[in-house]
Scaffold this active site. Structure first.
Site, short mmCIF file in Angstrom:
data_model
loop_
_atom_site.label_atom_id
_atom_site.label_comp_id
_atom_site.label_asym_id
_atom_site.label_seq_id
_atom_site.Cartn_x
_atom_site.Cartn_y
_atom_site.Cartn_z
N PRO A 112 46.84 20.50 -25.95
CA PRO A 112 46.93 19.41 -26.93
C PRO A 112 46.00 18.27 -26.52
O PRO A 112 45.84 17.98 -25.33
CB PRO A 112 48.39 18.98 -26.88
CG PRO A 112 48.96 19.55 -25.63
CD PRO A 112 48.12 20.74 -25.27
N GLY A 116 47.58 14.38 -21.71
CA GLY A 116 47.77 14.36 -20.26
C GLY A 116 47.53 15.71 -19.60
O GLY A 116 47.78 15.86 -18.40
N LEU A 117 47.04 16.68 -20.38
CA LEU A 117 46.77 18.01 -19.80
C LEU A 117 45.27 18.26 -19.60
O LEU A 117 44.84 19.38 -19.37
CB LEU A 117 47.37 19.12 -20.68
CG LEU A 117 48.89 19.10 -20.84
CD1 LEU A 117 49.37 20.33 -21.61
CD2 LEU A 117 49.62 19.03 -19.50
N GLY A 118 44.47 17.21 -19.68
CA GLY A 118 43.05 17.34 -19.34
C GLY A 118 42.24 18.11 -20.37
O GLY A 118 41.29 18.81 -20.01
N SER A 119 42.59 17.96 -21.66
CA SER A 119 41.87 18.70 -22.70
C SER A 119 40.40 18.31 -22.76
O SER A 119 39.52 19.17 -22.85
CB SER A 119 42.53 18.47 -24.07
OG SER A 119 42.52 17.09 -24.37
N ASP A 164 40.05 14.85 -13.18
CA ASP A 164 40.19 15.87 -14.23
C ASP A 164 39.03 16.86 -14.21
O ASP A 164 39.23 18.07 -14.31
CB ASP A 164 40.15 15.21 -15.62
CG ASP A 164 41.44 14.52 -15.97
OD1 ASP A 164 42.11 14.04 -15.05
OD2 ASP A 164 41.75 14.47 -17.17
O1 PMV Z 1 45.48 11.58 -19.75
P1 PMV Z 1 44.35 12.18 -18.99
O2 PMV Z 1 44.50 13.63 -18.74
O3 PMV Z 1 43.01 11.81 -19.59
O4 PMV Z 1 44.35 11.51 -17.53
C1 PMV Z 1 44.00 10.15 -17.30
C2 PMV Z 1 44.15 9.87 -15.84
C3 PMV Z 1 43.85 8.44 -15.41
O5 PMV Z 1 44.08 8.37 -14.01
C4 PMV Z 1 44.77 7.45 -16.10
C5 PMV Z 1 42.41 8.04 -15.71
C6 PMV Z 1 41.38 8.81 -14.88
O6 PMV Z 1 40.23 8.93 -15.34
O7 PMV Z 1 41.69 9.24 -13.76
#
Ligand code: PMV
Length: 330
Positions: A112, A116-119, A164
């Site tokens: 998705p 928060g899963l690095g799409s 990521d």
């Molecule tokens: O939500 P995501 O998967 O884009 O992760 C963001 C992670 C952060 O630490 C908030 C930002 C980053 O670039 O590390």
């Protein structure tokens, strides 16, 4: 035609604090974005995206913002997809030294968007790998990870860590601290993911933490405390002690709440997982909505989350040992 895939990830520990040079431990998961690239005779980019909440639409553009079509999908998601793919293609053109190379790009994703899963990292890594190979250039993984990081950094106005993109390129569990990125050994943890069906605004959330951190000394200390927690988490990970990992995940979630990046749905899913017997649970990624992860080797957490109204989907996620994968060579 070249086809590359790359895995998504969860943060076991350390999101947000990693932006300020603290360590973080993301883990690649067996849910992938797959990008198919075909070179074109002209300098245009044609993008077809599926499962990105842009289902089935095909867009042709020449990479300038005023060339964007008027289609009935949320502007925010369209901009996100364009921004990352466009910049990934720029990186591929730079690596190829062919500023006018055109491509047909098709994206399929099991991740998705913005949850928060690095799409975005998975799409960017797979797109740069497939686009460079489409012209016969094999980037090594270190260069691929660096170019993917530069892509995210540009799209996110300089606010990106290497976590990521490095994790998606290399696979497995990784440790990131500033520019120091390494793969680390990790057991196959019993990871359960809950998704609220929504997404967070990474840019806004990162900017919000920056503001609070500048304004309040206690928030700056909280960021440092997350770094110390990650160091303790590394020891627990090496010992495969997931009871302790769970306790530290719970603590990390509390500290992320203190930074202001949790949400009612994320908190509800975290508590549903804990109530179901998970060893620990926390949000993953930028927060504000999206996904949580929990540790549980029984079915109870998946069942508990599935019956929690705010949870749209609950599933297990295996560790992805392989990062970027060349599907047309497999
Ligand atoms: O939500 P995501 O998967 O884009 O992760 C963001 C992670 C952060 O630490 C908030 C930002 C980053 O670039 O590390």
């Amino acid at each position: 035609m070249t086809v590359s895939s790359a895995p998504g990830k969860v943060y076991l520990f350390g999101e947000h604090a990693v932006v300020y040079g603290e360590p973080a431990i993301p883990i690649a998961i067996e849910r992938r974005a797959t990008v198919t690239v075909t070179p074109r005779d002209d300098d245009r980019i044609r993008l077809r995206a599926e499962d990105l909440s842009l289902n089935g639409i095909t867009i042709e553009y020449d990479g300038t913002s005023d060339a964007r079509p008027n289609v009935a999908v949320p502007r925010r998601l369209l901009d996100a997809a364009f921004g990352y793919v466009n910049e990934a293609i720029e990186q591929a053109r730079d690596a190829l030294d062919r500023s006018a190379a055109g491509f047909d790009v098709a994206i399929e994703s099991e991740l998705p968007l913005g949850a928060g899963l690095g799409s975005s990292a998975a799409v960017v890594v797979a797109a740069i790998d497939a686009a460079t190979r489409a012209h016969g250039v094999d980037l090594d993984r270190t260069e691929l990870a660096e170019r993917a990081y530069q892509t995210e950094r540009t799209v996110q106005d300089g606010e990106a860590s290497r976590a990521d993109t490095f994790c998606s390129t290399m696979g497995g569990a990784v440790r990131v601290e500033g520019t120091d990125c390494q793969r680390i050994g990790a057991p196959d943890l019993p990871i359960v993911i809950g998704w609220d069906g929504g997404a967070g605004e990474t840019g806004e959330l990162v900017a919000g933490v920056r503001k609070r951190r500048e304004q309040y000394g206690c928030i700056a200390e909280t960021v440092g405390t997350i770094g110390n927690l990650v160091r303790e988490g590394e020891t627990a990970l090496a010992a495969d002690d997931w009871e302790e990992l769970g306790t530290l995940m719970d603590t990390n979630h509390g500290l992320l709440s203190a930074l202001g990046v949790s949400s009612p749905s994320l908190d509800e899913m975290v508590w549903a997982a804990r109530d179901a017997g998970a060893a620990g649970a926390k949000l993953t990624g930028a927060g504000g909505g999206g996904c949580i992860l929990a540790l549980d080797d029984s079915d109870r957490t998946v069942t508990g989350l599935s019956t929690t109204p705010v949870c749209a989907e609950a599933f297990r996620a295996d560790l992805a040992e392989t990062g970027v994968r060349r599907e047309d060579e497999a």
